[in-house]
Design an enzyme around this catalytic site. Structure first.
Site, PDB file in Angstrom:
ATOM      1  N   GLU A 194      33.868  46.510  45.464  1.00  0.00           N
ATOM      2  CA  GLU A 194      32.605  46.809  44.756  1.00  0.00           C
ATOM      3  C   GLU A 194      32.646  48.300  44.793  1.00  0.00           C
ATOM      4  O   GLU A 194      32.416  49.022  45.845  1.00  0.00           O
ATOM      5  CB  GLU A 194      31.315  46.143  45.113  1.00  0.00           C
ATOM      6  CG  GLU A 194      31.349  44.768  45.176  1.00  0.00           C
ATOM      7  CD  GLU A 194      30.082  44.031  45.666  1.00  0.00           C
ATOM      8  OE1 GLU A 194      29.529  43.311  44.955  1.00  0.00           O
ATOM      9  OE2 GLU A 194      29.765  44.229  46.771  1.00  0.00           O
ATOM     10  N   TRP A 202      20.016  47.968  44.960  1.00  0.00           N
ATOM     11  CA  TRP A 202      20.735  48.045  45.918  1.00  0.00           C
ATOM     12  C   TRP A 202      21.880  48.946  46.023  1.00  0.00           C
ATOM     13  O   TRP A 202      22.398  49.476  47.257  1.00  0.00           O
ATOM     14  CB  TRP A 202      21.222  46.584  46.789  1.00  0.00           C
ATOM     15  CG  TRP A 202      22.393  46.106  45.737  1.00  0.00           C
ATOM     16  CD1 TRP A 202      22.269  45.338  44.620  1.00  0.00           C
ATOM     17  CD2 TRP A 202      23.680  46.137  45.770  1.00  0.00           C
ATOM     18  NE1 TRP A 202      23.177  44.987  44.080  1.00  0.00           N
ATOM     19  CE2 TRP A 202      24.388  45.356  44.741  1.00  0.00           C
ATOM     20  CE3 TRP A 202      24.530  46.843  46.899  1.00  0.00           C
ATOM     21  CZ2 TRP A 202      25.788  45.206  44.795  1.00  0.00           C
ATOM     22  CZ3 TRP A 202      25.740  46.785  46.606  1.00  0.00           C
ATOM     23  CH2 TRP A 202      26.713  45.975  45.622  1.00  0.00           C
ATOM     24  N   ASP A 244      36.115  40.917  47.950  1.00  0.00           N
ATOM     25  CA  ASP A 244      35.568  41.779  47.022  1.00  0.00           C
ATOM     26  C   ASP A 244      35.939  43.272  47.470  1.00  0.00           C
ATOM     27  O   ASP A 244      36.194  43.949  48.267  1.00  0.00           O
ATOM     28  CB  ASP A 244      34.252  41.855  47.118  1.00  0.00           C
ATOM     29  CG  ASP A 244      33.372  40.593  46.918  1.00  0.00           C
ATOM     30  OD1 ASP A 244      33.962  39.867  46.006  1.00  0.00           O
ATOM     31  OD2 ASP A 244      32.323  40.170  47.574  1.00  0.00           O
ATOM     32  N   GLU A 299      35.863  34.447  48.712  1.00  0.00           N
ATOM     33  CA  GLU A 299      35.743  35.675  47.814  1.00  0.00           C
ATOM     34  C   GLU A 299      36.246  36.882  48.723  1.00  0.00           C
ATOM     35  O   GLU A 299      36.081  36.860  49.670  1.00  0.00           O
ATOM     36  CB  GLU A 299      34.415  35.723  47.281  1.00  0.00           C
ATOM     37  CG  GLU A 299      34.203  36.895  46.442  1.00  0.00           C
ATOM     38  CD  GLU A 299      32.770  36.946  45.827  1.00  0.00           C
ATOM     39  OE1 GLU A 299      32.223  36.024  44.902  1.00  0.00           O
ATOM     40  OE2 GLU A 299      32.151  38.014  45.771  1.00  0.00           O
ATOM     41  N   ARG A 314      30.109  40.120  55.501  1.00  0.00           N
ATOM     42  CA  ARG A 314      31.142  41.012  56.111  1.00  0.00           C
ATOM     43  C   ARG A 314      31.486  42.428  55.514  1.00  0.00           C
ATOM     44  O   ARG A 314      32.761  42.562  55.336  1.00  0.00           O
ATOM     45  CB  ARG A 314      32.544  39.995  56.362  1.00  0.00           C
ATOM     46  CG  ARG A 314      32.167  38.923  57.163  1.00  0.00           C
ATOM     47  CD  ARG A 314      31.747  39.110  58.622  1.00  0.00           C
ATOM     48  NE  ARG A 314      31.617  37.854  59.571  1.00  0.00           N
ATOM     49  CZ  ARG A 314      30.822  37.273  59.759  1.00  0.00           C
ATOM     50  NH1 ARG A 314      29.625  37.486  59.188  1.00  0.00           N
ATOM     51  NH2 ARG A 314      30.752  36.157  60.562  1.00  0.00           N
ATOM     52  N   GLU A 315      30.637  43.153  55.233  1.00  0.00           N
ATOM     53  CA  GLU A 315      30.693  44.189  54.500  1.00  0.00           C
ATOM     54  C   GLU A 315      31.179  45.368  55.198  1.00  0.00           C
ATOM     55  O   GLU A 315      31.169  45.509  56.519  1.00  0.00           O
ATOM     56  CB  GLU A 315      29.430  44.626  53.752  1.00  0.00           C
ATOM     57  CG  GLU A 315      28.692  43.597  52.841  1.00  0.00           C
ATOM     58  CD  GLU A 315      27.769  42.694  53.642  1.00  0.00           C
ATOM     59  OE1 GLU A 315      27.675  42.681  54.865  1.00  0.00           O
ATOM     60  OE2 GLU A 315      26.955  41.985  52.973  1.00  0.00           O
ATOM     61  N   GLN A 350      32.673  49.232  48.437  1.00  0.00           N
ATOM     62  CA  GLN A 350      32.367  48.288  49.361  1.00  0.00           C
ATOM     63  C   GLN A 350      33.390  47.167  49.462  1.00  0.00           C
ATOM     64  O   GLN A 350      33.613  46.840  48.427  1.00  0.00           O
ATOM     65  CB  GLN A 350      30.917  48.029  49.249  1.00  0.00           C
ATOM     66  CG  GLN A 350      30.563  46.602  50.428  1.00  0.00           C
ATOM     67  CD  GLN A 350      28.933  46.413  50.118  1.00  0.00           C
ATOM     68  OE1 GLN A 350      28.114  46.939  50.438  1.00  0.00           O
ATOM     69  NE2 GLN A 350      28.640  45.312  49.287  1.00  0.00           N
TER      70      GLN A 350
END
Length: 292
Positions: free
Chosen positions: A112, A202, A110, A108, A136-137, A125
């Site tokens: 966000e 969150w 991302d 994936e 792995r943000e 993010q």
């Protein structure tokens, strides 16, 4: 002196962005929503506008919504122009991402977009999952108000690297480090997805800021849908073809202009990087030393 230095930095960065936009070859093929996408949930909350060239996503107390590409892809470039929720959007999340639609070995990529309280910057993010391994943000505060107008968000993916772009400015590079036993999404095709949903447990300040439903419904807008890559099912030799434009030498590493823009974003707008989070990773993962 402070003002003049700040102004000089702004002029410098605008120049970089303009040069990057000119430097990048014209490759896009914006399509209508129905050409490449389908609604995946809550069709009453997604409205096609401008003759299907754009869509409106709605979030209210009853539901969010989402859509996905009709096909999956293995390598290429995907992009959309998005205008995010204005005003008090705390607790909401709009996402644009690629996903292999598998479980234990999920891949994936991302974007966000984390809602904010009025007057605070929007945070984007990014995350990378490879062979089921995520966490792995990275987070960057956008240097503009993404609710005032459309901005382009893109993911470029080839055998050597993944790059996340905002208006042609690279904000993240994830390189193929399989030689160092770092998983890399190279085998599974991924679909293109987007969702708008409630995530006030969150999303904003770690869940401290909750959604103010008195401002609902919340709207986000998407247009200029562009997917260029190897569709699966499709020609079996496409994903490995080195003549695909996204595999060309110009896409093996950032150009000097892109590298300067990348460093500008990282120095001035990055607010979280898993690579420097010693509470989670006392020893940084090996890809953190890969550079760009």
């Amino acid at each position: 002196m402070v003002v003049s230095i700040f102004s000089a930095r702004i002029v410098f960065f605008i120049g970089l962005c303009l040069f990057a936009a000119l430097y990048r070859p014209v490759l896009s093929r914006p399509a209508k929503f129905a050409d490449d996408f389908r609604i995946t949930w809550s069709d009453t909350h997604i409205t096609q506008i401008d003759g299907g060239r754009a869509i409106q996503l709605k979030l209210d107390p009853s539901s969010g919504c989402g859509f996905a590409s009709k096909k999956q892809y293995l390598f290429g470039r995907v992009s959309m122009k998005i205008k995010l929720i204005p005003g008090d959007s705390a607790g909401t999340v709009a996402a644009f991402y690629m996903n292999s639609d598998t479980d234990s070995v999920r891949d994936e990529l991302d974007f966000e977009f984390l809602g904010n309280r009025s007057g605070q910057p929007y945070t984007v993010q990014t995350n990378v999952f490879a062979h089921g391994k995520g966490d792995r943000e990275q987070r960057v505060n956008l240097w503009f108000d993404p609710s005032r107008d459309f901005h382009e968000y893109a993911i470029s993916w080839n055998h050597l690297r993944i790059v996340f772009y905002v208006d042609n400015v690279p904000i993240r590079v994830y390189k193929n480090n399989e030689a160092k036993k770092v998983p890399y999404p190279r085998f599974q095709p991924m679909g293109v997805y987007s969702t708008l949903w409630e995530a006030d447990d969150w999303a904003t300040r770690g869940g401290i800021e909750k959604i103010n439903w008195s401002g609902a419904p919340f709207y986000a807008y998407y247009k200029d849908f562009d997917i260029e890559g190897c569709s699966v099912p499709g020609p079996a030799d496409c994903p490995a073809n080195p003549k695909n434009w996204w595999e060309g030498s110009a896409y093996h590493q950032l150009s000097p202009v892109e590298a300067r823009s990348y460093r500008w974003v990282r120095v001035n707008h990055m607010i979280y990087d898993y690579c420097t989070d010693r509470s989670r990773f006392p020893v940084p993962p090996p890809e953190c030393f890969a550079g760009i």
